[in-house]
Scaffold this active site. Structure first.
Site, PDB file in Angstrom:
ATOM      1  N   ILE A  48       0.787  -1.222   0.069  1.00  0.00           N
ATOM      2  CA  ILE A  48       0.038   0.063   0.085  1.00  0.00           C
ATOM      3  C   ILE A  48       0.943   1.229   0.110  1.00  0.00           C
ATOM      4  O   ILE A  48       0.336   2.350  -0.348  1.00  0.00           O
ATOM      5  CB  ILE A  48      -0.836  -0.123   1.287  1.00  0.00           C
ATOM      6  CG1 ILE A  48      -2.234   0.967   0.813  1.00  0.00           C
ATOM      7  CG2 ILE A  48      -0.279   0.440   2.444  1.00  0.00           C
ATOM      8  CD1 ILE A  48      -3.376   0.645   1.898  1.00  0.00           C
TER       9      ILE A  48
ATOM     10  N   HIS B 131       5.898 -12.196   5.607  1.00  0.00           N
ATOM     11  CA  HIS B 131       5.717 -11.672   4.241  1.00  0.00           C
ATOM     12  C   HIS B 131       7.079 -11.160   3.711  1.00  0.00           C
ATOM     13  O   HIS B 131       8.097 -11.023   4.335  1.00  0.00           O
ATOM     14  CB  HIS B 131       4.860 -10.361   4.214  1.00  0.00           C
ATOM     15  CG  HIS B 131       5.380  -9.238   5.144  1.00  0.00           C
ATOM     16  ND1 HIS B 131       5.020  -9.471   6.589  1.00  0.00           N
ATOM     17  CD2 HIS B 131       5.979  -8.469   5.010  1.00  0.00           C
ATOM     18  CE1 HIS B 131       5.495  -8.349   7.175  1.00  0.00           C
ATOM     19  NE2 HIS B 131       5.984  -7.569   6.267  1.00  0.00           N
ATOM     20  N   LEU B 132       7.092 -11.680   2.385  1.00  0.00           N
ATOM     21  CA  LEU B 132       8.373 -11.261   1.502  1.00  0.00           C
ATOM     22  C   LEU B 132       8.148  -9.820   0.840  1.00  0.00           C
ATOM     23  O   LEU B 132       7.263  -9.944   0.044  1.00  0.00           O
ATOM     24  CB  LEU B 132       8.735 -12.505   0.510  1.00  0.00           C
ATOM     25  CG  LEU B 132      10.028 -12.928   0.087  1.00  0.00           C
ATOM     26  CD1 LEU B 132      10.983 -13.044   1.017  1.00  0.00           C
ATOM     27  CD2 LEU B 132       9.807 -14.317  -0.562  1.00  0.00           C
ATOM     28  N   HIS B 133       9.112  -9.167   0.908  1.00  0.00           N
ATOM     29  CA  HIS B 133       8.864  -7.921  -0.027  1.00  0.00           C
ATOM     30  C   HIS B 133       9.665  -8.047  -1.269  1.00  0.00           C
ATOM     31  O   HIS B 133      10.957  -8.658  -1.186  1.00  0.00           O
ATOM     32  CB  HIS B 133       9.634  -6.717   0.926  1.00  0.00           C
ATOM     33  CG  HIS B 133       9.007  -6.110   2.087  1.00  0.00           C
ATOM     34  ND1 HIS B 133       8.205  -4.959   2.147  1.00  0.00           N
ATOM     35  CD2 HIS B 133       9.026  -6.762   3.473  1.00  0.00           C
ATOM     36  CE1 HIS B 133       7.793  -4.894   3.486  1.00  0.00           C
ATOM     37  NE2 HIS B 133       8.333  -5.947   4.182  1.00  0.00           N
TER      38      HIS B 133
ATOM     39  N   ASN C 171      11.495  -8.574   7.032  1.00  0.00           N
ATOM     40  CA  ASN C 171      11.701  -8.068   8.087  1.00  0.00           C
ATOM     41  C   ASN C 171      11.387  -8.788   9.308  1.00  0.00           C
ATOM     42  O   ASN C 171      10.315  -9.511   9.385  1.00  0.00           O
ATOM     43  CB  ASN C 171      11.083  -6.754   8.470  1.00  0.00           C
ATOM     44  CG  ASN C 171      11.550  -5.816   7.271  1.00  0.00           C
ATOM     45  OD1 ASN C 171      12.810  -5.472   7.109  1.00  0.00           O
ATOM     46  ND2 ASN C 171      10.587  -4.854   6.717  1.00  0.00           N
TER      47      ASN C 171
ATOM     48  N   GLN D 279       9.906  -4.465  11.433  1.00  0.00           N
ATOM     49  CA  GLN D 279       8.576  -5.180  11.020  1.00  0.00           C
ATOM     50  C   GLN D 279       7.527  -4.744  11.651  1.00  0.00           C
ATOM     51  O   GLN D 279       7.487  -4.473  12.892  1.00  0.00           O
ATOM     52  CB  GLN D 279       8.970  -6.476  11.591  1.00  0.00           C
ATOM     53  CG  GLN D 279       7.720  -7.607  11.198  1.00  0.00           C
ATOM     54  CD  GLN D 279       7.891  -8.904  11.699  1.00  0.00           C
ATOM     55  OE1 GLN D 279       8.762  -9.352  12.441  1.00  0.00           O
ATOM     56  NE2 GLN D 279       6.821  -9.791  11.281  1.00  0.00           N
TER      57      GLN D 279
END
Ligand code: 5GP
Ligand code: ZN
Length: 114
Positions: free
Chosen positions: A32, A101-103, A88, A95
């Site tokens: 987002i 989650h994987l960025h 993170n 975080q």
């Protein structure tokens, strides 16, 4: 599903997101607040709080997240130019969301890793 988890709600469709990929194990959606021209998050459908809560049982799932991320990077045209995968873990990393989650970030020259 964890009742108070933002990304569980996104996985369930209770909070809208711009979904870019989904299979039986993972989902990916646009961040987002993108930090780069391409900024996509890959999350497991099952709630895994953070890397520190992953176990050997999650090895295949985490490997799948990485392979899916590379496929998305290819689709977005940044596989050859280069991109970064980031996880993170904990306070010092910044975080914010406690659902693993994987960025994927790419689409510009990325600075050195802090
Ligand atoms: P973290 O800092 O936990 O590694 O990353 C969380 C990421 O989730 C941030 O980059 C943030 O912009 C993104 N994010 C937070 N809330 C939402 C949301 O409601 N929808 C989407 N698509 N991304 C979010
Ligand atoms: Zn969750």
């Amino acid at each position: 599903m964890s009742a108070d988890c933002l990304f569980c709600k996104i996985v369930a469709g209770d909070i809208p997101s711009t979904e870019v990929f989904r299979d039986g194990r993972v989902m990916a959606f646009e961040d987002i607040h993108p930090a780069a021209p391409q900024h996509i998050l890959v999350v497991p459908l099952e709630h895994v709080g953070m890397l520190a809560s992953a176990t050997e049982r999650h090895e295949a799932l985490i490997g799948h997240m990485v392979i899916v991320a590379d496929g998305i990077a290819a689709e977005r045209g940044v596989q050859n130019s280069g991109y970064r995968l980031t996880v993170n873990q904990g306070t010092d990393s910044g975080q914010e969301v406690e659902h693993l989650h994987l960025h994927i970030t790419g689409g510009r020259k990325l600075g050195p890793i802090a």
